[in-house]
Design a protein around this motif. Structure first.
Motif, PDB file in Angstrom:
ATOM      1  N   LEU A   1       1.095  -1.491  -0.114  1.00 39.73           N
ATOM      2  CA  LEU A   1      -0.099   0.096   0.190  1.00 39.73           C
ATOM      3  C   LEU A   1       0.294   1.021   0.088  1.00 39.73           C
ATOM      4  CD1 LEU A   1      -2.481  -1.141   2.158  1.00 39.73           C
ATOM      5  CD2 LEU A   1      -2.941  -1.415  -0.320  1.00 39.73           C
ATOM      6  N   ILE A   2       2.443   1.339  -0.167  1.00 39.51           N
ATOM      7  CA  ILE A   2       3.088   2.481   0.925  1.00 39.51           C
ATOM      8  C   ILE A   2       4.031   1.621  -0.504  1.00 39.51           C
ATOM      9  CG2 ILE A   2       1.338   3.691   2.158  1.00 39.51           C
ATOM     10  CD1 ILE A   2       3.732   3.051   4.114  1.00 39.51           C
ATOM     11  N   ALA A   3       5.308   2.872  -0.668  1.00 39.27           N
ATOM     12  CA  ALA A   3       6.667   2.860  -0.529  1.00 39.27           C
ATOM     13  C   ALA A   3       7.363   3.571  -0.019  1.00 39.27           C
ATOM     14  CB  ALA A   3       7.152   2.788  -1.968  1.00 39.27           C
ATOM     15  N   ALA A   4       8.252   2.998   1.211  1.00 43.59           N
ATOM     16  CA  ALA A   4       9.289   3.715   1.762  1.00 43.59           C
ATOM     17  C   ALA A   4      10.182   4.523   1.747  1.00 43.59           C
ATOM     18  CB  ALA A   4       8.726   3.722   3.119  1.00 43.59           C
ATOM     19  N   ALA A   5      11.087   5.188   1.893  1.00 45.68           N
ATOM     20  CA  ALA A   5      12.680   5.255   1.005  1.00 45.68           C
ATOM     21  C   ALA A   5      13.466   6.145   1.688  1.00 45.68           C
ATOM     22  CB  ALA A   5      13.168   6.590   0.616  1.00 45.68           C
ATOM     23  N   PRO A   6      14.288   4.403   3.118  1.00 47.62           N
ATOM     24  CA  PRO A   6      14.875   5.188   3.952  1.00 47.62           C
ATOM     25  C   PRO A   6      15.559   6.503   4.375  1.00 47.62           C
ATOM     26  CG  PRO A   6      16.351   3.486   3.466  1.00 47.62           C
ATOM     27  CD  PRO A   6      14.799   3.602   2.547  1.00 47.62           C
ATOM     28  N   GLY A   7      16.427   6.533   5.625  1.00 44.87           N
ATOM     29  CA  GLY A   7      17.115   7.340   5.841  1.00 44.87           C
ATOM     30  C   GLY A   7      16.666   9.368   5.983  1.00 44.87           C
ATOM     31  N   LYS A   8      17.770   9.987   5.624  1.00 46.05           N
ATOM     32  CA  LYS A   8      17.491  11.149   6.540  1.00 46.05           C
ATOM     33  C   LYS A   8      16.567  11.765   5.558  1.00 46.05           C
ATOM     34  CE  LYS A   8      20.052  15.843   5.907  1.00 46.05           C
ATOM     35  NZ  LYS A   8      21.505  16.502   5.934  1.00 46.05           N
ATOM     36  N   ASN A   9      17.289  11.697   3.572  1.00 48.23           N
ATOM     37  CA  ASN A   9      16.269  12.023   2.879  1.00 48.23           C
ATOM     38  C   ASN A   9      13.937  11.319   2.569  1.00 48.23           C
ATOM     39  OD1 ASN A   9      16.894  14.479   2.582  1.00 48.23           O
ATOM     40  ND2 ASN A   9      18.899  13.500   1.836  1.00 48.23           N
ATOM     41  N   GLY A  10      14.397  10.114   3.108  1.00 47.04           N
ATOM     42  CA  GLY A  10      13.628   9.073   2.692  1.00 47.04           C
ATOM     43  C   GLY A  10      11.893   9.851   3.297  1.00 47.04           C
ATOM     44  N   GLY A  11      11.101   8.713   3.355  1.00 43.19           N
ATOM     45  CA  GLY A  11       9.831   9.650   3.566  1.00 43.19           C
ATOM     46  C   GLY A  11       8.721   8.405   2.614  1.00 43.19           C
ATOM     47  N   VAL A  12       7.768   8.964   2.950  1.00 43.05           N
ATOM     48  CA  VAL A  12       6.525   7.121   2.306  1.00 43.05           C
ATOM     49  C   VAL A  12       5.620   7.834   1.579  1.00 43.05           C
ATOM     50  CG1 VAL A  12       4.320   6.101   3.510  1.00 43.05           C
ATOM     51  CG2 VAL A  12       6.513   6.704   5.245  1.00 43.05           C
ATOM     52  N   VAL A  13       5.412   7.123   0.182  1.00 47.39           N
ATOM     53  CA  VAL A  13       4.494   6.762  -0.509  1.00 47.39           C
ATOM     54  C   VAL A  13       3.557   6.763  -0.656  1.00 47.39           C
ATOM     55  CG1 VAL A  13       5.931   9.244  -1.940  1.00 47.39           C
ATOM     56  CG2 VAL A  13       5.776   7.021  -2.528  1.00 47.39           C
ATOM     57  N   LEU A  14       2.357   6.871  -0.936  1.00 46.10           N
ATOM     58  CA  LEU A  14       1.564   5.876  -1.431  1.00 46.10           C
ATOM     59  C   LEU A  14       2.123   4.776  -2.706  1.00 46.10           C
ATOM     60  CD1 LEU A  14      -2.023   7.558  -1.573  1.00 46.10           C
ATOM     61  CD2 LEU A  14      -1.294   6.314   0.418  1.00 46.10           C
ATOM     62  N   ALA A  15       1.726   3.498  -2.599  1.00 44.09           N
ATOM     63  CA  ALA A  15       2.073   2.563  -3.492  1.00 44.09           C
ATOM     64  C   ALA A  15       0.832   2.554  -4.825  1.00 44.09           C
ATOM     65  CB  ALA A  15       2.584   1.655  -3.286  1.00 44.09           C
ATOM     66  N   LYS A  16      -0.125   3.049  -4.373  1.00 45.59           N
ATOM     67  CA  LYS A  16      -0.512   3.287  -5.420  1.00 45.59           C
ATOM     68  C   LYS A  16      -1.822   4.144  -5.135  1.00 45.59           C
ATOM     69  CE  LYS A  16      -2.397  -2.053  -4.290  1.00 45.59           C
ATOM     70  NZ  LYS A  16      -3.125  -3.028  -3.937  1.00 45.59           N
ATOM     71  N   ASP A  17      -2.936   3.671  -6.283  1.00 41.01           N
ATOM     72  CA  ASP A  17      -3.394   5.140  -6.064  1.00 41.01           C
ATOM     73  C   ASP A  17      -4.347   5.358  -5.435  1.00 41.01           C
ATOM     74  OD1 ASP A  17      -6.149   6.886  -7.369  1.00 41.01           O
ATOM     75  OD2 ASP A  17      -4.169   7.326  -8.643  1.00 41.01           O
ATOM     76  N   ALA A  18      -4.849   6.410  -4.758  1.00 40.15           N
ATOM     77  CA  ALA A  18      -5.947   6.193  -3.665  1.00 40.15           C
ATOM     78  C   ALA A  18      -7.195   5.867  -3.712  1.00 40.15           C
ATOM     79  CB  ALA A  18      -5.696   7.421  -3.118  1.00 40.15           C
ATOM     80  N   LYS A  19      -7.113   5.733  -4.958  1.00 35.57           N
ATOM     81  CA  LYS A  19      -8.453   5.068  -5.865  1.00 35.57           C
ATOM     82  C   LYS A  19      -8.347   3.817  -5.314  1.00 35.57           C
ATOM     83  CE  LYS A  19      -9.729   9.011  -9.216  1.00 35.57           C
ATOM     84  NZ  LYS A  19      -9.509   9.262 -10.016  1.00 35.57           N
ATOM     85  N   GLU A  20      -7.426   2.825  -6.060  1.00 36.74           N
ATOM     86  CA  GLU A  20      -7.523   2.107  -5.452  1.00 36.74           C
ATOM     87  C   GLU A  20      -7.345   1.367  -3.915  1.00 36.74           C
ATOM     88  OE1 GLU A  20      -4.391   0.678  -7.549  1.00 36.74           O
ATOM     89  OE2 GLU A  20      -4.857   1.541 -10.019  1.00 36.74           O
ATOM     90  N   ILE A  21      -7.060   2.164  -3.141  1.00 34.79           N
ATOM     91  CA  ILE A  21      -6.543   1.281  -1.756  1.00 34.79           C
ATOM     92  C   ILE A  21      -8.076   1.394  -1.109  1.00 34.79           C
ATOM     93  CG2 ILE A  21      -5.294   1.680   0.297  1.00 34.79           C
ATOM     94  CD1 ILE A  21      -3.056   3.256  -0.965  1.00 34.79           C
ATOM     95  N   THR A  22      -8.980   0.409  -0.270  1.00 37.40           N
ATOM     96  CA  THR A  22     -10.246   0.383   0.074  1.00 37.40           C
ATOM     97  C   THR A  22      -9.701   0.002   1.604  1.00 37.40           C
ATOM     98  OG1 THR A  22     -10.288  -1.801   0.499  1.00 37.40           O
ATOM     99  CG2 THR A  22     -10.937  -0.423  -1.595  1.00 37.40           C
TER     100      THR A  22
END
Length: 165
Positions: free
Chosen positions: A54-75
């Motif tokens: 459901l999400i993808a995460a990049a570790p580290g100082k400049n990391g963060g979390v983003v949706l791995a799917k479109d919000a329309k596809e996540i129930t």
């Protein structure tokens, strides 16, 4: 029915990601601040959401979390399934028939469990109708109506210019 804070916290964190990640790097600390939770709890929830794609995460100082799917596809059910047990036996914590010596106790599970499975199926069907995009649209409508609590002045980095999204 047993309820934990993991599901609503996960929905909150994912909605936070859906709203802010296009504009701002979302970290577990920021999501925790919004959800009124601990960053460690959010990180653990993010791990579960990541394992379920459901999400993808990049570790580290400049990391963060983003949706791995479109919000329309996540129930809501996708989110629930990622962070909570979804079996009727787990949700309702039905006791063990073997502990009883009465006909009621010995057969209780057999007569109750099908009804509990039906309840879980109904819950799943209902939760599959609501997407993260639905919640984002409802939040936008609340903000646009002027009924939402505006805390943007208190949190300088929070810019929810959602009317255009």
């Amino acid at each position: 029915m047993r309820a934990s804070k993991r599901f609503p916290t996960a929905v909150h964190a994912l909605l936070f990601v859906a709203v802010l990640s296009p504009k701002k790097r979302v970290t577990s600390s920021l999501a925790a601040e919004s959800a009124g939770s601990n960053p460690v709890i959010i990180r653990n929830i993010f791990l579960d959401l990541s394992r379920c794609g459901l999400i993808a995460a990049a570790p580290g100082k400049n990391g963060g979390v983003v949706l791995a799917k479109d919000a329309k596809e996540i129930t809501l059910w996708d989110i629930y399934e990622a962070v909570e047990p979804n079996d009727a036996e787990e949700i309702f914590s039905i006791h063990d028939d073997d502990a009883s010596e009465t006909p009621i106790g010995k057969n209780f599970y057999r007569i109750l469990y099908p009804h509990m499975e039906e309840a879980v199926s109904a819950m799943k069907a209902s939760m599959e109708q609501v997407t993260l995009d639905t919640l984002k649209a409802e939040l936008t409508a609340l903000i646009d109506s002027g009924e939402a609590e505006d805390v943007s002045a208190e949190i300088p980095w929070l810019d929810l210019q959602m009317r255009s999204t």
